[in-house]
Scaffold this active site. Structure first.
Site, PDB file in Angstrom:
ATOM      1  N   ASP A   1       0.870  -1.151   0.000  1.00 28.88           N
ATOM      2  CA  ASP A   1       0.000   0.000   0.000  1.00 28.88           C
ATOM      3  C   ASP A   1       0.921   1.217   0.000  1.00 28.88           C
ATOM      4  O   ASP A   1       2.114   1.091   0.261  1.00 28.88           O
ATOM      5  CB  ASP A   1      -0.840  -0.068   1.287  1.00 28.88           C
ATOM      6  CG  ASP A   1      -1.721   1.128   1.442  1.00 28.88           C
ATOM      7  OD1 ASP A   1      -2.280   1.568   0.438  1.00 28.88           O
ATOM      8  OD2 ASP A   1      -1.856   1.617   2.571  1.00 28.88           O
TER       9      ASP A   1
ATOM     10  N   ASP B   1      -1.599  -0.733   5.917  1.00 31.68           N
ATOM     11  CA  ASP B   1      -1.843  -0.211   7.262  1.00 31.68           C
ATOM     12  C   ASP B   1      -3.311   0.063   7.545  1.00 31.68           C
ATOM     13  O   ASP B   1      -3.684   0.231   8.691  1.00 31.68           O
ATOM     14  CB  ASP B   1      -1.054   1.076   7.483  1.00 31.68           C
ATOM     15  CG  ASP B   1      -1.675   2.228   6.727  1.00 31.68           C
ATOM     16  OD1 ASP B   1      -2.091   1.994   5.579  1.00 31.68           O
ATOM     17  OD2 ASP B   1      -1.771   3.325   7.277  1.00 31.68           O
TER      18      ASP B   1
ATOM     19  N   ASP C   1      -6.751  -2.315   3.304  1.00 28.57           N
ATOM     20  CA  ASP C   1      -5.745  -3.313   2.946  1.00 28.57           C
ATOM     21  C   ASP C   1      -6.050  -4.679   3.551  1.00 28.57           C
ATOM     22  O   ASP C   1      -5.342  -5.644   3.288  1.00 28.57           O
ATOM     23  CB  ASP C   1      -4.362  -2.871   3.439  1.00 28.57           C
ATOM     24  CG  ASP C   1      -3.988  -1.514   2.905  1.00 28.57           C
ATOM     25  OD1 ASP C   1      -4.188  -1.296   1.705  1.00 28.57           O
ATOM     26  OD2 ASP C   1      -3.528  -0.667   3.682  1.00 28.57           O
TER      27      ASP C   1
END
Lengths: 1108, 347
Positions: A381, A752, A756
């Site tokens: 990410d 995080d 995700d």
């Protein structure tokens, strides 16, 4: 759709649903034994061992005392069962504590103190500040006059900021007395685990005048396990109780993940199992033939002329039992043990402790550490993972005027400050949107300062920036909102909030200016979600330019827009919105549609740009891991330009001359396909050039690709070492993980935030960064770390060591089992193929469970290379990635070694202890001692570093062997009585053992030395380098010199290795037998040990490539 | 909390907070930084190891070889010689007949001086004492104590007499007790054979009871081997005790007795063999062995030869490695050997 009707405060309907007794227990006292056994026996290995143990009860065929299998089996089962029981007991205790907690509940119109477990659906539960919510409640009353209360939901979703919960409109203003008597019905869906949705309605019965259907959302609920904060009291109706709460429903054991190493061990076990069956059949035949030709002549055996019907089976079954030790019973236990130690080492690692946020690394999944060392793809990410997710407002563009371009900080731009002071209307409007259009909650702290509690870091940055520009959000109580602008208080009434969703990519609020009564729609969102909504005729060009310009700088942009609403328009829409909000089916979709009806003809007013700083050490981490042969894909919800900018900043891609970006875009399917094929072609052509190629794809094109052109895309994915996917949704992230997994790559997903989670759960390894967006990702992940840079250490140090250690441990376990089994087989040729066991039961059991299991456990402390060397030479990870230390060919080596050692032990023993010395017990102890000595030296020669524990375990174990056997030899009733004393006094015993050791280990040492010196693997060279301290060289210098060459090699490799496209930096070492080459057909153990010829093969390969 | 559900929200929340603030405790163990010695397979170490082994092995080999060489051993295979000429065609009938005279005599020459005690062994070949059916056919409990007289588990088919009373000692091993006997004489006089203390003292004391007397032994239809004197307790039936220490290999020697005097070189010894034991049905061989002992045991050149061979091989390997090292010197740990530091064209 199934619904439930909850009648508030109605005792008659209480028993329809379960009470609030929480039970996380898996077992009860009565069903523990059967249930636990059943669970354990679902594993194939356990079934196999049980079958063996049962066969051993048949004394006709058992070669040894059944205790030698039952003992370990029972120990292993008891250990697992005890662990389960202990866990379950703790669950019981915590359940009990929660169940017996006293809560206030209204019974017959009076508040009573009852135990939490006695709450029923429909009861009204009262809570005080800091109370834990005992079950899922619908809020109907609070102490706050605005009809709100605050809850902390950390235990539910890991988010630490306070959340506001509001009273349903029909309950506003009820007094506590009324709340005791309230009656009504709540229509809600059956229990589910979605903690973000609660699509229900409530209707209060007379005398409560508001007889309307009142919609309820998740904002009207207090969910189990949350804490009531900053609110004196609150009360609510229990809707879901016990294990039917949202929390209870979302419990469940996640699918266990299987590592590549585990899969390989399973395959090898299967192969050994087949081998065992072959041995059993061959020996069984031989035994029966010998019996019929020879044994009948041996009158002393008194073979009866006519045996029972099963006679032909007896000898094969005896061999089955003799050979059952080929599959080490202790392997599973040893593996579980070392794996949990690997996990502990991660938890304990001080160098991965994040001092800034005080987070320690944590391995939630203790079983997959080896996979870390075999990662091939990292999907990361961006926001919060590569970057800090600490937003600061940097620039803005208000109606074509750029602020902050010179200084790089709009808050210090004099022009903007002047504009604010001069009340320039656009600027004021801009600030107003920044301040109001969000879900930030201002909280006044003890010292009187205003703190903002925000779920989104962007909103936090905007509100704080607005405050610095003198537009301060002071309070937000229910629907009323207060702003202090330059000392002037402005009131707004929030009429509706059109929430942010990842599909809409924008949010809006409808507010009413308390002064002039105007109704305003304020929107903010991504450029592509806002700009198309501008009113016809507005020049959006400057905004597009601004967005572009900011994105070039790697800033995150948001567009702000607004529109004044007519009273009628709002009224009509508000009705529709209310209806949409109270639907039970497809509420989200309907809301979307209704929102769109309002969000149009906006006047776009400006663009904000916030900066998200890169985390420390991100470029270095990516560079190191890329050198280690790991491919990176960036999956972000952010804009393409921003994503590319960040990618450049953190070494993800190289800038123009060295790197090249290939864009896949297009709006229609055809365009996308053409673009995709063009990129694929370019990628194929240029793959021989030393260029960093990366493709960039956006969410829209990706959607089409994943639906229509999966195979083409897969081909591209295999070729490309780097990819940037922007504007992707959480489900697309997960799909990309699936795509790479389907190509048989080991994937690691790191992120995080909540978006995700799916990707993290789908990947082979999920890593969560315990960041500012809460702990959601970290909770779903297998590993949680504080910062991206720790990933380097997690993979290169922990992953690599774990893989190396498990590779050794598992193969060694087979080696030692095979060793003793081969000796038994050889002995059977000397005992008339009748299935006699050379070793006695105690020795056999102790051999597997103690003598050979203990020393090898020190492998958890073994380090082949120091951490520093690995960090400097990350290429070394290739050995793990390609599975070079555990594959059929290395296993064949161990198989051969055990065969050789068995021959050595057996032949030497039989010759040295021939004639008058060939007494059974003595001879078996000599052979056993030989095995023990050999295994001690095998462990010694295979270990790379020796700590005090190694010495204790290896040599201590040897001493224990003698101690234990001398002790047994002192027991008169034991078969071993006096044997060990006799042996230890014989010089020939020690001479024989010395001989066994030297003959067994000599060739191993010589071969190892030869390969180590003249056919060194990269690991050997680095070992030599770091240990002999040749101080004059520096690997780094050489590295940079030869970098360009490395690129050449890399691209060559990726072209030639099209199918097995592991990136192979160690081209000369490239094995013909990498992990991917391992098919079911690769089990010909007797193939020449390939690994020894690796180097030659590698060289040949290069020659071939060059001549092409 | 959500995925595992192992503990209640409350405790989980608490540990969460604690975990957050708690830094892992530093110790060299937890950081995997325990002081470790990391030996390297350098040429010096490896070559000197091989030389050391060679240097150690050759003398040990010589010592063992000479010890074994000093053992004087007389081996005489008598299973064929002891069958009269007329029965050679049907040895089985001869040995199984109860009327034939099975005594046979022979003489042999003592090649060298044999120091007392001279051990007398009988050697059987192709006799599977380790056969699965045979080796388990005994009951140690019954042998140990009178109280367990009725214990005949594992002993079938020699467990009980047809009427159900237990056979003591039960089982095939005891039943097939070796029953050839030997007596020795020089021209003038008989050589005493000491048959005391041929069994292990520990067996006599603890494995075979002094209150256990043979009972119903060799009374069935099938006669196996020797009969036992029913008035002597098992603990003193030393031939049985020796026999019941089963051999691990199909060729084995068992102690028959000792001659407690020196035998001079060239002394002529005549042996009278009572050839009773049937090895003819399975083509087994029987030998009589007279042997002295040394510190390493009987005559067995294996260890000595093996030590000498391995010792020389180690020296040879060491030399080979030295030569290799001189011919092809290689710097250990030269980073230019690393493939990623190497030019693929220039290899």
């Amino acid at each position: 759709m199934m619904k439930r009707f909850v009648y508030i405060n109605d005792d008659s309907s209480q028993n329809l649903y379960c009470d609030n007794r929480i039970s996380n227990r898996k077992y009860t006292i009565l069903n523990f034994l059967p249930k636990n056994l059943w669970e354990q026996f679902r594993r194939f290995m356990n079934q196999y061992f049980l079958l063996i143990a049962c066969l051993q009860l048949w004394s006709l065929i058992t070669p040894v005392n059944p205790a030698s299998t039952w003992g370990p089996l029972i120990i292993i089962f008891a250990v697992s069962a005890t662990k389960e029981a202990w866990d379950d007991y703790n669950r019981y205790l915590s359940d009990k504590q929660a169940n017996e907690k006293e809560v206030w509940v209204v019974k017959d119109g009076i508040r009573k103190h009852i135990k939490a477990q006695d709450i029923h659906v429909g009861n009204i539960v009262w809570l005080r500040e800091n109370d834990e919510v005992p079950c899922d409640l619908v809020l109907i009353g609070t102490s706050e006059p605005q009809g709100i209360c605050y809850v902390e939901t950390a235990a539910l979703d890991g988010e630490t900021d306070l959340k506001t919960r509001v009273l349903p409109s029909s309950c506003i203003g009820l007094t506590p007395e009324q709340l005791h008597k309230i009656k009504g019905v709540i229509e809600c869906p059956n229990p589910d685990k979605d903690i973000r949705r609660f699509d229900s309605n409530m209707r209060l019965f007379p005398p409560f005048i508001d007889n309307d259907l009142c919609p309820l959302t998740i904002d009207n609920t207090l969910l189990q396990s949350c804490y009531l904060r900053n609110t004196e009291w609150a009360c609510g109706v229990a809707v879901y109780t016990g294990n039917e709460t949202k929390l209870g429903m979302s419990r469940g054991v996640p699918e266990p993940k299987l590592t590549a190493v585990d899969a390989m061990i399973d395959k090898l076990t299967g192969a050994i199992f087949l081998f065992q069956i072959v041995v059993v059949i061959v020996l069984g035949f031989a035994g029966n033939i010998w019996k019929d030709t020879e044994a009948r002549k041996q009158w002393y055996a008194q073979y009866p002329e006519d045996g029972p019907w099963y006679e032909l089976l007896v000898i094969p079954l005896r061999f089955e039992l003799l050979c059952s030790i080929m599959i080490p019973i202790s392997l599973k236990v040893s593996l579980d043990l070392v794996k949990s130690i690997y996990a502990k080492f991660i938890d304990w690692d001080e160098e991965m402790y994040d001092h800034e946020t005080m987070t320690a690394p944590h391995a939630a999944n203790t079983a997959i550490s080896e996979d870390l060392g075999q990662v091939e793809y990292i999907l990361t990410d961006k926001t919060g993972t590569l970057t800090e997710n600490k937003m600061s407002f940097r620039r803005c563009c208000i109606n074509g005027t750029f602020y902050g371009n010179e200084s790089g900080d709009a808050l210090k731009d004099v022009e903007l400050l002047n504009a604010v002071i001069n009340n320039v209307p656009d600027v004021i409007r801009f600030l107003t949107i920044m301040t109001i259009c969000n879900t930030v909650v201002p909280v006044r702290s003890m010292s009187g300062n205003i703190l903002y509690k925000a779920q989104s870091q962007d909103e936090d940055a905007l509100v704080n920036a607005a405050a610095r520009l003198h537009m301060v959000l002071i309070s937000k109580n229910g629907n009323s909102l207060e702003i202090n602008f330059n000392g002037k208080l402005i009131h707004y009434e929030i009429l509706d909030t059109l929430e942010f969703t990842s599909e809409r990519k924008r949010m809006s609020v409808v507010v009413k200016d308390s002064e002039d009564g105007k109704i305003l729609l304020l929107s903010k969102g991504a450029d592509e979600a806002i700009l198309p909504l501008s009113y016809a005729g507005q020049q959006i060009r400057p905004f597009v330019d601004a967005v572009d310009q900011y994105a070039q700088l790697g800033l995150r942009t948001l567009c702000l827009g607004w529109r004044e609403l007519k009273d009628d328009e709002y009224k009509d829409w508000s009705q529709a919105f209310k209806e949409a909000r109270s639907t039970l089916v497809n509420r989200e979709w309907k809301l979307d549609e209704v929102c769109q009806r309002l969000e149009h003809d906006l006047e776009v007013i400006g663009v904000t740009a916030v900066e998200d700083q890169l985390q420390d050490g991100v470029p270095e981490t990516i560079e190191t891991l890329r050198k280690a042969g790991i491919n990176f894909w960036m999956l972000t919800g952010d804009k393409q330009k921003t994503a590319i900018q960040i990618a450049l900043l953190c070494n993800f891609i190289s800038s123009e001359p060295r790197g090249q970006l290939l864009f896949i875009n297009g709006k229609t399917e055809d365009e996308v396909l053409r673009s995709l094929e063009r990129v694929l072609l370019t990628m194929k052509i240029t793959s021989s050039e030393p260029k960093d190629l990366a493709f960039v794809v956006d969410g829209w094109a990706l959607e089409i690709i994943l639906k229509q052109y999966r195979s083409v895309f897969t081909e591209l994915a295999i070729l490309s070492r780097t990819a940037i996917c922007c504007r992707v949704t959480p489900s697309q992230k997960a799909q990309l993980v699936e795509l790479l997994k389907s190509c048989d790559y080991r994937t690691l997903a790191i992120g995080d935030g909540g978006n995700d989670v799916r990707m993290i759960q789908n990947a082979d390894i999920g890593v969560g960064i315990s960041g500012r967006e809460g702990l959601q990702a970290a909770r779903a992940a297998d590993y949680s770390i504080g910062k991206f840079r720790f990933l380097k250490r997690l993979i290169l140090v922990h992953g690599r060591y774990s893989y190396n250690r498990t590779a050794f441990l598992s193969q060694y376990s087979f080696y030692k089992s095979l060793l003793i089994c081969f000796i038994q087989i050889f002995f059977s040729f000397f005992s008339g193929v009748s299935g006699t066991s050379l070793f006695n039961s105690i020795s056999l059991m102790a051999y597997n469970v103690f003598y050979t299991s203990v020393p090898v456990l020190t492998v958890v402390l073994d380090k082949d290379l120091t951490e520093k060397t690995v960090m400097q030479n990350p290429q070394i990870l290739f050995y793990c990635q390609a599975g070079r230390l555990l594959n059929p060919s290395t296993f064949a080596g161990w198989f051969g070694r055990s065969l050789y050692h068995a021959l050595v032990v057996f032949l030497i023993t039989v010759h040295a202890y021939a004639d008058e010395k060939s007494e059974m017990e003595q001879l078996s102890m000599v052979a056993l001692s030989g095995c023990i000595w050999l295994q001690a030296f095998v462990v010694t020669i295979e270990m790379n570093s020796f700590t005090i524990f190694h010495h204790l375990a290896i040599w201590g174990n040897l001493l224990c062997f003698y101690g234990l056997n001398l002790m047994i030899s002192a027991i008169p009733s034991a078969g071993l009585y006096t044997i060990m004393f006799r042996l230890c006094r014989q010089p020939s015993y020690w001479i024989t053992l010395f001989l066994i050791t030297v003959v067994g280990m000599g060739p191993v040492l010589a071969l190892k030395y030869f390969r180590y010196t003249y056919r060194s693997s990269a690991i050997n060279i680095l070992q030599q380098a770091e240990r002999s301290r040749v101080a004059t060289f520096s690997i780094r210098d050489l590295d940079s010199q030869l970098k360009s060459i490395e690129k050449d090699v890399g691209s060559l490799a990726s072209r030639n290795k099209f199918k097995s496209s592991v990136y192979e930096p160690l081209i000369t070492d490239s094995p013909t037998a990498t992990r991917r080459a391992v098919g079911p057909s690769a089990f010909d153990f007797l193939q020449p040990a390939q690994s020894r010829d690796d180097q030659n093969a590698g060289l040949l390969e290069i020659v071939c490539m060059l001549t092409e | 909390m959500i995925p595992t559900g192992d503990s209640t929200p409350e405790t989980d929340g608490a540990t969460e907070r604690r975990k957050k603030s708690k830094k892992p405790n530093y110790s060299r163990f937890t950081q995997q930084e325990l002081p470790a010695c990391k030996p390297l397979l350098t040429p010096t170490i490896v070559i000197s190891t091989f030389i050391l082994i060679g240097v150690l092995f050759i003398p040990i080999g010589l010592a063992s070889l000479s010890a074994s060489g000093n053992v004087v051993e007389i081996v005489y295979r008598y299973d064929i010689d002891c069958i009269p000429q007329q029965s050679q065609d049907d040895k089985l009938a001869f040995i199984q007949s109860s009327v034939t005279n099975k005594t046979c005599t022979t003489t042999f020459n003592v090649p060298k001086n044999m120091k007392a005690p001279v051990h007398i062994y009988y050697e059987l070949d192709n006799f599977y004492q380790n056969h699965r059916r045979y080796v388990k056919s005994r009951n140690d409990k019954q042998l140990r104590s009178k109280a367990y007289e009725l214990e005949t588990t594992n002993c079938a088919p020699e467990a009980t007499t047809p009427d159900g009373s237990p056979i003591v000692p039960c089982g095939l091993i005891a039943w097939s007790l070796f029953n050839d006997t030997y007596s020795f004489a020089t021209q003038s006089k008989v050589i005493e054979v000491n048959k005391k203390n041929i069994a292990w003292q520990s067996d006599k004391d603890h494995k075979f009871g002094s209150d256990v007397y043979p009972k119903n032994f060799q009374q069935g239809g099938l006669i196996g081997g020797a009969k036992l004197n029913e008035s002597i307790p098992l603990s003193e039936q030393e031939d049985l005790i020796v026999w019941m220490r089963t051999a691990a290999l199909p060729q084995f020697r068992k102690l028959y007795g000792r001659i407690e005097r020196d035998l001079a070189a060239n002394e002529q010894i005549s042996v009278t063999i009572e050839n009773n034991y049937n090895t003819y049905s399975f083509e087994g061989e029987k030998r009589l062995v007279l042997s002295t002992t040394s510190w390493i045991g009987g005559k067995n050149g294996f260890l000595g030869v093996a030590y000498l061979t391995i010792g020389s091989l180690c020296i040879f390997l060491a030399v080979a490695f030295i030569v290799l090292y001189l011919l092809k010197p290689r710097t250990l740990g030269d980073p230019s050997y690393l493939s990623w530091n190497r030019n693929p064209d220039g290899h």
